[in-house]
Enzyme design. Structure first.
Site, PDB file in Angstrom:
ATOM      1  N   GLY A  48       0.803  -1.227   0.000  1.00  0.00           N
ATOM      2  CA  GLY A  48       0.000   0.000   0.000  1.00  0.00           C
ATOM      3  C   GLY A  48       0.829   1.265   0.000  1.00  0.00           C
ATOM      4  N   SER A  49       0.211   2.351   0.463  1.00  0.00           N
ATOM      5  CA  SER A  49       0.818   3.679   0.391  1.00  0.00           C
ATOM      6  C   SER A  49       1.994   3.839   1.341  1.00  0.00           C
ATOM      7  CB  SER A  49      -0.233   4.728   0.738  1.00  0.00           C
ATOM      8  OG  SER A  49       0.380   5.974   0.955  1.00  0.00           O
ATOM      9  N   THR A  50       2.979   4.643   0.920  1.00  0.00           N
ATOM     10  CA  THR A  50       4.128   4.932   1.779  1.00  0.00           C
ATOM     11  C   THR A  50       3.722   5.751   2.998  1.00  0.00           C
ATOM     12  OG1 THR A  50       4.645   6.870   0.447  1.00  0.00           O
ATOM     13  CG2 THR A  50       5.846   4.872  -0.058  1.00  0.00           C
TER      14      THR A  50
END
Lengths: 126, 394
Positions: A61-63
């Site tokens: 997923g997102s950083t």
């Protein structure tokens, strides 16, 4: 059983294992205030990572997920330690900025939820 | 991983807490990705600026670093969640604004330039061919690697910031020549006429190539607007950090014999356009994802001369491009029509879904992708049609 892995963030912690065989997304997947896994359909949904030795293959997923780990730590809801098969950027950065002991290159299939686990340096004792 | 004496000192905390944290991050990433050493970077573009994405956790972390951290190289910022000066006119709540301004204040103390744009290469952060940089913002990463020939991995917010505070990044991935070769050849068998055609094509191909490196053949010309649209689209549907266009991009002289290939036809272009369109009539129009170039602003001004907009129209661009637009006389025409410049921000990172809009018309496949994720409906159309849509209303 003792396994030697690779240190991502050095430290010592003990706790009960919470094991996921599937990757985990912290951003949108874990409630940053309580530590509860909220990702729809995830095998850990409804369980809390708080105080656990959290064992999963790698992050996804997102950083922004790194900041969720930091938030969990500030709220006292972070895992006691993180054990990965192969750590990636999101979890590594999250563990470092939150100062959560983190070890990877561990055969996570040998750890079961509920086991008492100690993480120390590059060693995982389950 | 090998560290110089200076880098060892940073890791030991001799240059302060923030530098130490930053170095710990870089060393861990170097370890994970088998980097031999760190490499000095000439510039950094930091993503993770909008409070909508950062949340309180991100704000707290930035504030902690800002206590003793300082940028060592040119550092520019991604868009924020609102205009830093005209947020009230944008309908942003004061609670959100306060947090967003606190984020900006932390970056300011860290020594970043408050550019707030996804097109740093149009706002003074212009790396040269072959330079090592550490950029976040996926569209700018793809543009820098592919069109400029600078070298960067796809950094996240914290890893880009770590590069800024140390002036270094681990030497792996796209910093190494051998990792910049094409993984998929795409034969373009249709004429791509508008930047929007490049956007739709990029969105279509990005889903197929995932995080590989596509090599496009059959494109005879592409300017800045086409390249920036393609960069953004490829990076949003896939994880593309670099592409080549035969004869047009600086590293396209490579041997692609034996590389897997596929064709992109007029039928694919039609399908690419249709997957980006939902049902519904637009009640909001936003252009400039990535942020508009001066040429795009000029086109918008030409279309809005002596017109009034009936739907809200956002023209998203950097403050630098706005300054150039002021000078050229475009800004007056655009503002007189009732359209708004959205500076420092864009339709993707501002909390549009909370401003009461339902269906957004835009010329960006990337914007369509993220607006849909935020629960909005989208209509994808060329820039000219977007502007006409705003003036005709419906």
């Amino acid at each position: 059983m003792k396994q030697i892995g690779r240190v991502i963030y050095e430290g010592r912690a003990e706790g009960v294992a919470l094991v996921s065989s599937s990757p985990l997304s912290f951003y949108g997947g874990v409630n940053p205030d309580t530590g509860e896994v909220v990702e729809r359909g995830h095998e850990l949904k409804g369980q809390s990572v708080k105080g656990k030795v959290l064992v999963f293959p790698y992050g996804k997923g997102s950083t922004v997920g790194s900041y969720v780990l930091y938030r969990l730590a500030k709220n006292g809801a972070a895992p006691a330690a993180i054990v990965n098969l192969r750590c990636e950027t999101i979890v590594a950065v999250g563990a470092i900025i939150s100062e959560i002991p983190c070890v990877d290159m561990i055969d996570i299939g040998k750890i079961r939820s509920g086991m008492e686990v100690t993480v120390e340096g590059n060693t995982v004792q389950a | 991983m090998y560290l110089t004496d200076e880098e060892e000192d940073m890791l030991a905390g001799e240059e302060g807490h923030a530098t130490q944290k930053a170095m710990q991050i870089l060393v861990a990433l170097g370890k994970i990705y088998d980097a031999e050493r760190l490499v000095k970077v000439s510039s950094v573009q930091v993503s993770g600026v909008s409070y909508k994405n950062l949340g309180d956790a991100g704000l707290e972390f930035l504030s902690e670093l800002a206590r003793d951290g300082k940028a060592r190289v040119k550092t520019t910022l991604n868009p924020a969640g609102m205009s830093l000066t005209d947020w009230q006119a944008q309908g942003i709540e004061s609670g959100f604004a306060e947090k967003q301004l606190a984020v900006i204040d932390a970056y300011d103390r860290l020594g970043a330039e408050i550019t707030c744009t996804c097109t740093p290469y149009l706002a003074g952060n212009e790396p040269a061919y072959g330079e090592h940089i550490a950029w976040g913002e996926s569209s700018a990463v793809a543009y820098a690697n592919s069109v400029i020939g600078a070298r960067t991995n796809r950094e996240g917010g914290p890893s880009a910031l770590a590069a800024s505070l140390t002036g270094r990044t681990p030497l792996y991935g796209l910093h190494l020549i051998e990792n910049r070769k094409p993984t998929l050849v795409v034969d373009i068998q249709t004429l791509l006429r508008f930047p929007e055609d490049f956007s739709a094509m990029g969105y279509f191909v990005g889903r197929l190539v995932k995080d590989g490196i596509p090599y496009f053949r059959g494109i005879t010309s592409a300017g800045l607007e086409e390249m920036k649209s393609l960069s953004a689209a490829l990076a949003s549907s896939g994880g593309v950090a670099m592409f080549h266009v035969e004869g047009l991009t600086p590293e396209s002289r490579v041997d692609v014999a034996g590389t897997e290939s596929l064709s992109f036809t007029s039928r694919d272009l039609g399908e690419a356009g249709s997957i980006l369109n939902d049902e519904g009539s637009p009640d909001f129009v936003a252009v400039g994802c990535p942020h508009c170039s001066l040429k795009e602003v000029a086109t918008i001004a030409e279309l809005l001369e002596d017109q009034k907009v009936k739907h809200e129209l956002w023209v998203c661009c950097s403050r630098e491009v706005k300054r150039q637009s002021d000078k050229a006389g475009y800004s007056g025409i655009i503002e007189k029509s009732g359209a708004k410049f959205a500076l420092d921000t864009c339709m993707v990172v501002a909390p549009i879904e909370e401003l009461g809009h339902r269906v957004v018309a835009t010329n960006s496949a990337k914007a369509c992708h993220y607006l849909r994720n935020a629960g909005l409906k989208v209509r994808f159309m060329p820039l000219e049609e977007c502007v006409v849509e705003a003036t005709k209303g419906s």
